[in-house]
Scaffold this active site. Structure first.
Site, PDB file in Angstrom:
ATOM      1  N   SER A 125       0.834  -1.214   0.000  1.00  0.00           N
ATOM      2  CA  SER A 125       0.000   0.000   0.000  1.00  0.00           C
ATOM      3  C   SER A 125       0.859   1.250   0.000  1.00  0.00           C
ATOM      4  O   SER A 125       1.981   1.258   0.550  1.00  0.00           O
ATOM      5  CB  SER A 125      -0.849  -0.023   1.274  1.00  0.00           C
ATOM      6  N   TYR A 149      -1.674  -0.521  10.601  1.00  0.00           N
ATOM      7  CA  TYR A 149      -1.967  -1.112   9.288  1.00  0.00           C
ATOM      8  C   TYR A 149      -0.755  -0.972   8.363  1.00  0.00           C
ATOM      9  O   TYR A 149      -0.275  -1.950   7.765  1.00  0.00           O
ATOM     10  CB  TYR A 149      -3.201  -0.445   8.661  1.00  0.00           C
ATOM     11  N   LYS A 153       2.246  -3.790   6.619  1.00  0.00           N
ATOM     12  CA  LYS A 153       2.688  -3.925   5.216  1.00  0.00           C
ATOM     13  C   LYS A 153       4.212  -3.841   5.137  1.00  0.00           C
ATOM     14  O   LYS A 153       4.846  -4.569   4.364  1.00  0.00           O
ATOM     15  CB  LYS A 153       2.044  -2.823   4.347  1.00  0.00           C
TER      16      LYS A 153
HETATM   17  P1  NAD Z   1     -11.167  -6.364   1.072  1.00  0.00           P
HETATM   18  O1  NAD Z   1     -11.389  -6.303   2.525  1.00  0.00           O
HETATM   19  O2  NAD Z   1     -12.264  -5.966   0.164  1.00  0.00           O
HETATM   20  O3  NAD Z   1     -10.714  -7.844   0.643  1.00  0.00           O
HETATM   21  C1  NAD Z   1      -9.969  -8.667   1.486  1.00  0.00           C
HETATM   22  C2  NAD Z   1     -10.556 -10.071   1.401  1.00  0.00           C
HETATM   23  O4  NAD Z   1      -9.778 -10.903   2.265  1.00  0.00           O
HETATM   24  C3  NAD Z   1     -11.999 -10.140   1.906  1.00  0.00           C
HETATM   25  O5  NAD Z   1     -12.784 -10.860   0.981  1.00  0.00           O
HETATM   26  C4  NAD Z   1     -11.901 -10.862   3.248  1.00  0.00           C
HETATM   27  O6  NAD Z   1     -13.050 -11.654   3.495  1.00  0.00           O
HETATM   28  C5  NAD Z   1     -10.644 -11.690   3.049  1.00  0.00           C
HETATM   29  N1  NAD Z   1      -9.935 -11.982   4.305  1.00  0.00           N
HETATM   30  C6  NAD Z   1      -9.623 -11.124   5.314  1.00  0.00           C
HETATM   31  N2  NAD Z   1      -8.977 -11.777   6.299  1.00  0.00           N
HETATM   32  C7  NAD Z   1      -8.842 -13.065   5.898  1.00  0.00           C
HETATM   33  C8  NAD Z   1      -8.262 -14.227   6.486  1.00  0.00           C
HETATM   34  N3  NAD Z   1      -7.702 -14.187   7.694  1.00  0.00           N
HETATM   35  N4  NAD Z   1      -8.306 -15.376   5.797  1.00  0.00           N
HETATM   36  C9  NAD Z   1      -8.879 -15.430   4.575  1.00  0.00           C
HETATM   37  N5  NAD Z   1      -9.463 -14.371   3.972  1.00  0.00           N
HETATM   38  C10 NAD Z   1      -9.443 -13.198   4.629  1.00  0.00           C
HETATM   39  O7  NAD Z   1      -9.843  -5.521   0.747  1.00  0.00           O
HETATM   40  P2  NAD Z   1      -9.319  -4.990  -0.644  1.00  0.00           P
HETATM   41  O8  NAD Z   1      -9.652  -3.557  -0.759  1.00  0.00           O
HETATM   42  O9  NAD Z   1      -9.717  -5.917  -1.732  1.00  0.00           O
HETATM   43  O10 NAD Z   1      -7.764  -5.072  -0.380  1.00  0.00           O
HETATM   44  C11 NAD Z   1      -7.009  -6.200  -0.769  1.00  0.00           C
HETATM   45  C12 NAD Z   1      -5.588  -6.013  -0.335  1.00  0.00           C
HETATM   46  O11 NAD Z   1      -5.076  -4.800  -0.863  1.00  0.00           O
HETATM   47  C13 NAD Z   1      -5.394  -5.916   1.186  1.00  0.00           C
HETATM   48  O12 NAD Z   1      -4.199  -6.582   1.509  1.00  0.00           O
HETATM   49  C14 NAD Z   1      -5.256  -4.432   1.435  1.00  0.00           C
HETATM   50  O13 NAD Z   1      -4.483  -4.179   2.565  1.00  0.00           O
HETATM   51  C15 NAD Z   1      -4.549  -3.990   0.166  1.00  0.00           C
HETATM   52  N6  NAD Z   1      -4.776  -2.582  -0.177  1.00  0.00           N
HETATM   53  C16 NAD Z   1      -6.050  -2.112  -0.352  1.00  0.00           C
HETATM   54  C17 NAD Z   1      -6.255  -0.782  -0.702  1.00  0.00           C
HETATM   55  C18 NAD Z   1      -7.642  -0.219  -0.863  1.00  0.00           C
HETATM   56  O14 NAD Z   1      -7.792   1.006  -0.840  1.00  0.00           O
HETATM   57  N7  NAD Z   1      -8.660  -1.011  -1.067  1.00  0.00           N
HETATM   58  C19 NAD Z   1      -5.163   0.071  -0.890  1.00  0.00           C
HETATM   59  C20 NAD Z   1      -3.877  -0.438  -0.701  1.00  0.00           C
HETATM   60  C21 NAD Z   1      -3.698  -1.774  -0.361  1.00  0.00           C
HETATM   61  C1  WQD Z   2      -9.117  10.148   0.582  1.00  0.00           C
HETATM   62  C2  WQD Z   2      -9.235  11.648   0.802  1.00  0.00           C
HETATM   63  C3  WQD Z   2      -9.540  12.251   3.101  1.00  0.00           C
HETATM   64  C4  WQD Z   2     -13.483  10.384   3.513  1.00  0.00           C
HETATM   65  C5  WQD Z   2      -6.775   5.024   2.620  1.00  0.00           C
HETATM   66  C6  WQD Z   2      -5.726   4.318   3.408  1.00  0.00           C
HETATM   67  C7  WQD Z   2      -4.645   3.818   2.498  1.00  0.00           C
HETATM   68  C8  WQD Z   2      -5.232   2.974   1.353  1.00  0.00           C
HETATM   69  C9  WQD Z   2      -6.314   3.692   0.650  1.00  0.00           C
HETATM   70  C10 WQD Z   2      -5.208   0.690   2.117  1.00  0.00           C
HETATM   71  C11 WQD Z   2      -8.465  12.156   2.017  1.00  0.00           C
HETATM   72  C12 WQD Z   2     -10.765  12.616   2.295  1.00  0.00           C
HETATM   73  C13 WQD Z   2     -12.279  10.834   3.015  1.00  0.00           C
HETATM   74  C14 WQD Z   2     -14.469  11.334   3.877  1.00  0.00           C
HETATM   75  C15 WQD Z   2     -12.991  13.084   3.195  1.00  0.00           C
HETATM   76  N1  WQD Z   2      -5.824   1.759   1.850  1.00  0.00           N
HETATM   77  N2  WQD Z   2     -12.044  12.157   2.864  1.00  0.00           N
HETATM   78  N3  WQD Z   2     -14.185  12.648   3.691  1.00  0.00           N
HETATM   79  O1  WQD Z   2      -6.905   7.987   3.528  1.00  0.00           O
HETATM   80  O2  WQD Z   2      -6.008   8.451   1.180  1.00  0.00           O
HETATM   81  O3  WQD Z   2      -6.156   6.144   1.991  1.00  0.00           O
HETATM   82  O4  WQD Z   2      -7.295   4.143   1.614  1.00  0.00           O
HETATM   83  O5  WQD Z   2      -4.053   0.445   1.996  1.00  0.00           O
HETATM   84  O6  WQD Z   2      -3.787   3.085   3.280  1.00  0.00           O
HETATM   85  O7  WQD Z   2      -5.190   5.224   4.356  1.00  0.00           O
HETATM   86  O8  WQD Z   2      -8.227   7.296   1.462  1.00  0.00           O
HETATM   87  O9  WQD Z   2     -10.557   7.452   0.725  1.00  0.00           O
HETATM   88  O10 WQD Z   2     -10.068   7.519   3.195  1.00  0.00           O
HETATM   89  O11 WQD Z   2      -9.439   9.464   1.782  1.00  0.00           O
HETATM   90  O12 WQD Z   2     -12.784  14.287   3.075  1.00  0.00           O
HETATM   91  O13 WQD Z   2     -15.553  11.004   4.369  1.00  0.00           O
HETATM   92  O14 WQD Z   2     -10.611  11.949   1.070  1.00  0.00           O
HETATM   93  O15 WQD Z   2      -9.271  13.229   4.057  1.00  0.00           O
HETATM   94  O16 WQD Z   2      -7.994  13.441   1.696  1.00  0.00           O
HETATM   95  P1  WQD Z   2      -6.781   7.582   2.122  1.00  0.00           P
HETATM   96  P2  WQD Z   2      -9.656   7.871   1.813  1.00  0.00           P
END
Ligand code: NAD
Ligand code: WQD
Length: 333
Positions: A125, A149, A153
């Site tokens: 991430s 979190y 990572k």
């Molecule tokens: P999500 O929560 O939608 O998907 C994660 C999936 O993993 C879910 O279906 C959940 O049921 C499953 N899961 C959780 N814990 C588990 C366990 N112990 N065993 C088996 N399955 C399990 O999340 P996402 O948005 O699809 O994110 C996927 C990956 O990408 C994660 O590792 C997250 O940290 C990373 N990531 C997400 C974002 C984002 O903004 N969505 C950004 C950066 C990184």
């Molecule tokens: C985006 C922008 C908020 C909600 C997060 C995680 C990051 C990654 C992606 C997993 C920011 C603003 C948001 C609201 C707002 N996930 N905001 N009102 O914080 O950039 O990233 O998700 O890895 O690790 O931190 O994403 O969508 O929460 O926010 O004003 O109700 O929107 O302040 O500027 P963020 P976000």
């Protein structure tokens, strides 16, 4: 034929990636414990791919079951999505985050080691960079976790580096995602966490237009940005999914460990995203300016050149298409 194990394949990013892999005729098996997805996701993926979905309800901390699944399906590589992903939750319950994200990954890596699978694609991430020293952020930017979190990572990336140092026949890619939004063109799947679990910007905008919330809280309009609101690198979920397909090809061709930013390279403010969504939906998104959210930075966007060149991947979709697909998904669900 090779088979890819997709952990967390029923989540937001995993489900979209599964549709791309199916389109490209890759065989895969999903492992998910359904902790953050709805049961109907199985049927939705089946409808999109027009194929039976091979999956196991299993927790990634159950190493023995993973070993059995790998052996039964002759798995050759792993895409590891399964994790807990809420920054705020991780601050309140760090134990759970280290337990699922770190121990869960170790369990999966152990199952791979014991079965001889050495190709690993990891969901990292942009959170690993913390408050950016410069933008666009490249992969050499220092790692400064601001919450448990992000720390999970970084720990996992370090474990992967150490594994590769010890066993040079591993092939590992860590994709550092920026801010995925949008949905599959069918409108069937999208960002669909269990209720109340997500507070990211796009799901919050959708809640307002659907009348679930009265207004969008804009977290601060006094940042040093042109309109005062936070700037992020929003990337279409199908572009992000496509990056996994490209990274698998990269992994297949060489051993090593590599880190890639997956973003568009463009910064978009909260108010710009709100406006783009209003233009697409024709609806007004009421807002209320509130205090800055703790832990937020002003500006965060990627330099994706390394992925553009080495993975031969580039984002294709623009902000309008991201909003259109999010809106289509919201309407159908
Ligand atoms: P999500 O929560 O939608 O998907 C994660 C999936 O993993 C879910 O279906 C959940 O049921 C499953 N899961 C959780 N814990 C588990 C366990 N112990 N065993 C088996 N399955 C399990 O999340 P996402 O948005 O699809 O994110 C996927 C990956 O990408 C994660 O590792 C997250 O940290 C990373 N990531 C997400 C974002 C984002 O903004 N969505 C950004 C950066 C990184
Ligand atoms: C985006 C922008 C908020 C909600 C997060 C995680 C990051 C990654 C992606 C997993 C920011 C603003 C948001 C609201 C707002 N996930 N905001 N009102 O914080 O950039 O990233 O998700 O890895 O690790 O931190 O994403 O969508 O929460 O926010 O004003 O109700 O929107 O302040 O500027 P963020 P976000």
């Amino acid at each position: 034929m090779s088979c890819i194990l997709i952990s967390g394949g029923f989540g937001y990013i995993g489900s979209h990636t599964a549709t791309i892999l199916s389109e490209k005729n890759h065989k895969y098996v999903i492992v998910d414990n359904f902790s953050n997805c709805k049961r109907d996701i199985v049927d939705k993926i089946r409808k999109i791919t027009k194929n039976k979905v091979c999956y196991y309800e299993c927790d990634i901390r159950d190493t023995q079951s993973l070993i059995n699944i790998i052996n039964e399906n002759k798995v050759t590589s792993v895409i590891h999505f399964a994790a807990l992903k809420s920054v705020s939750e991780s601050l309140m319950n760090p134990f759970e985050y280290y337990e699922v994200n770190v121990n869960g990954t170790i369990s999966l890596l152990r199952a791979m080691k014991l079965t001889g699978v050495k190709k690993f694609l990891f969901s990292s991430s942009a959170a690993v960079y913390g408050e950016p020293d410069f933008c666009p952020i490249d992969e050499n930017h220092s790692l400064k976790p601001l919450n448990p979190y992000a720390q999970t990572k970084i720990i996992i990336e370090s474990i992967l580096k150490d594994i590769y140092e010890a066993e040079k026949n591993w092939s590992v890619v860590c994709l550092r995602y920026f801010n995925p939004i949008g949905a599959h063109k069918s409108g069937l799947i999208g960002d669909d966490p269990l209720s109340g679990k997500s507070a990211n910007l796009m799901p919050e905008i959708i809640k307002v237009v659907k009348g679930i919330k009265d207004y969008l809280n804009v977290f601060g309009n006094d940042y040093p940005t042109p309109d005062g609101t936070g700037i992020r690198d929003y990337i279409h979920i199908m572009d992000l999914a496509e990056a996994h397909f490209k990274a698998l090809d990269f992994i297949d061709k060489r051993n090593g460990i590599s880190f890639f930013n997956i973003g568009t390279g463009k910064g978009v403010s909260v108010l710009e995203l709100k406006k783009a969504f209003e233009n697409v939906s024709g609806l007004n998104v009421s807002i209320k300016i509130s205090n800055r959210r703790q832990g937020d930075c002003a500006v965060c966007y990627a330099n994706p050149k390394k992925a553009n060149v080495m993975l031969k991947w580039k984002s294709k979709y623009d902000l309008k298409q991201m909003c259109e697909s999010s809106w289509k998904f919201a309407n159908r669900n």
